[in-house]
Design a protein around this motif. Structure first.
Motif, short mmCIF file in Angstrom:
data_model
loop_
_atom_site.label_atom_id
_atom_site.label_comp_id
_atom_site.label_asym_id
_atom_site.label_seq_id
_atom_site.Cartn_x
_atom_site.Cartn_y
_atom_site.Cartn_z
N ARG A 19 -12.37 -0.38 17.50
CA ARG A 19 -11.15 0.33 17.93
C ARG A 19 -11.32 1.83 17.77
O ARG A 19 -10.82 2.61 18.58
CB ARG A 19 -9.95 -0.17 17.14
N LYS A 20 -12.04 2.26 16.74
CA LYS A 20 -12.25 3.69 16.49
C LYS A 20 -13.54 4.20 17.10
O LYS A 20 -13.63 5.34 17.52
CB LYS A 20 -12.25 3.97 14.99
N GLU A 21 -14.57 3.36 17.11
CA GLU A 21 -15.90 3.81 17.52
C GLU A 21 -16.26 3.45 18.96
O GLU A 21 -17.21 4.02 19.49
CB GLU A 21 -16.95 3.22 16.58
N GLY A 22 -15.53 2.53 19.55
CA GLY A 22 -15.85 2.11 20.91
C GLY A 22 -14.65 1.46 21.57
O GLY A 22 -14.54 0.24 21.60
N ALA A 23 -13.74 2.27 22.07
CA ALA A 23 -12.48 1.76 22.62
C ALA A 23 -12.71 0.77 23.77
O ALA A 23 -12.02 -0.25 23.86
CB ALA A 23 -11.60 2.92 23.08
N ILE A 24 -13.69 1.03 24.61
CA ILE A 24 -13.98 0.13 25.73
C ILE A 24 -14.46 -1.22 25.19
O ILE A 24 -14.06 -2.28 25.68
CB ILE A 24 -15.03 0.74 26.69
N LEU A 25 -15.32 -1.18 24.18
CA LEU A 25 -15.79 -2.40 23.53
C LEU A 25 -14.61 -3.19 22.98
O LEU A 25 -14.51 -4.40 23.18
CB LEU A 25 -16.79 -2.08 22.42
N ASN A 26 -13.70 -2.51 22.30
CA ASN A 26 -12.54 -3.19 21.73
C ASN A 26 -11.69 -3.84 22.82
O ASN A 26 -11.20 -4.96 22.65
CB ASN A 26 -11.69 -2.22 20.90
N LEU A 27 -11.53 -3.17 23.95
CA LEU A 27 -10.77 -3.75 25.06
C LEU A 27 -11.43 -5.03 25.58
O LEU A 27 -10.75 -6.02 25.86
CB LEU A 27 -10.62 -2.74 26.20
N HIS A 28 -12.76 -5.02 25.68
CA HIS A 28 -13.47 -6.22 26.15
C HIS A 28 -13.36 -7.35 25.13
O HIS A 28 -13.20 -8.52 25.52
CB HIS A 28 -14.93 -5.90 26.44
N LEU A 29 -13.45 -7.03 23.84
CA LEU A 29 -13.29 -8.05 22.81
C LEU A 29 -11.88 -8.64 22.85
O LEU A 29 -11.70 -9.85 22.75
CB LEU A 29 -13.59 -7.47 21.43
N ASN A 122 -26.55 -6.73 19.21
CA ASN A 122 -26.17 -5.47 19.85
C ASN A 122 -25.96 -4.40 18.79
O ASN A 122 -25.55 -4.68 17.67
CB ASN A 122 -24.87 -5.65 20.63
N PHE A 123 -26.20 -3.15 19.17
CA PHE A 123 -25.99 -2.01 18.28
C PHE A 123 -25.02 -1.06 18.95
O PHE A 123 -25.17 -0.77 20.14
CB PHE A 123 -27.31 -1.31 17.99
N LEU A 124 -24.06 -0.59 18.19
CA LEU A 124 -23.10 0.38 18.69
C LEU A 124 -23.39 1.73 18.03
O LEU A 124 -23.23 1.88 16.82
CB LEU A 124 -21.66 -0.04 18.39
N ASN A 125 -23.84 2.67 18.82
CA ASN A 125 -24.08 4.03 18.32
C ASN A 125 -22.85 4.87 18.61
O ASN A 125 -22.40 4.94 19.74
CB ASN A 125 -25.30 4.65 19.01
N SER A 126 -22.37 5.50 17.55
CA SER A 126 -21.18 6.33 17.77
C SER A 126 -21.50 7.79 17.46
O SER A 126 -22.51 8.12 16.94
CB SER A 126 -20.03 5.86 16.89
#
Length: 126
Positions: A19-29, A122-126
């Protein structure tokens, strides 16, 4: 990838707050959760993702228990048909690259996160 989320049935977040580091990812989840048949758990701080998730523990000890197959979540992770693991920078910074590789290798060897037909690491780079 974001496409893998649509096909996944379980997601383990390690040291990441989408939610803080990847808003698009959070929307898909969230979208995947709302479609049903999807479970989300995390190791790290309690998260407010706009959908339910289970906090498995705050630190490295919980993750080591998962890597060793001693955590109650291991059974669920092994039974998932297409599990995802999303790893964040904070995990890598906390334990270092070598330890992170060892922990992730142990988890991958005991689950179906990566196989001939699925790559769920998967790795999320912020």
């Amino acid at each position: 990838t974001l496409t893998n989320i649509d096909n996944s049935d379980l997601c383990l977040l390690i040291g990441v707050d989408p939610r803080k580091e990847g808003a698009i990812l959070n929307l898909h989840l969230r979208k995947r959760y709302l479609n049903g048949g999807f479970f989300v758990a995390n190791v790290g701080s309690q998260l407010n993702l706009t959908f339910p998730s289970l906090c498995l523990g705050l630190g490295v000890n919980s993750l080591l228990d998962i890597a060793k197959g001693r955590h109650f979540f291991c059974k669920r992770l092994r039974q998932a048909k297409r599990p995802l693991i999303i790893v964040g920078n904070s995990f890598l910074q906390l334990v270092g690259e070598g330890n992170a590789r060892y922990i992730l290798d142990c988890i991958l060897n005991n689950t179906g996160v990566v196989n001939n037909h699925w790559c769920g690491l998967n790795f999320l780079n912020s």
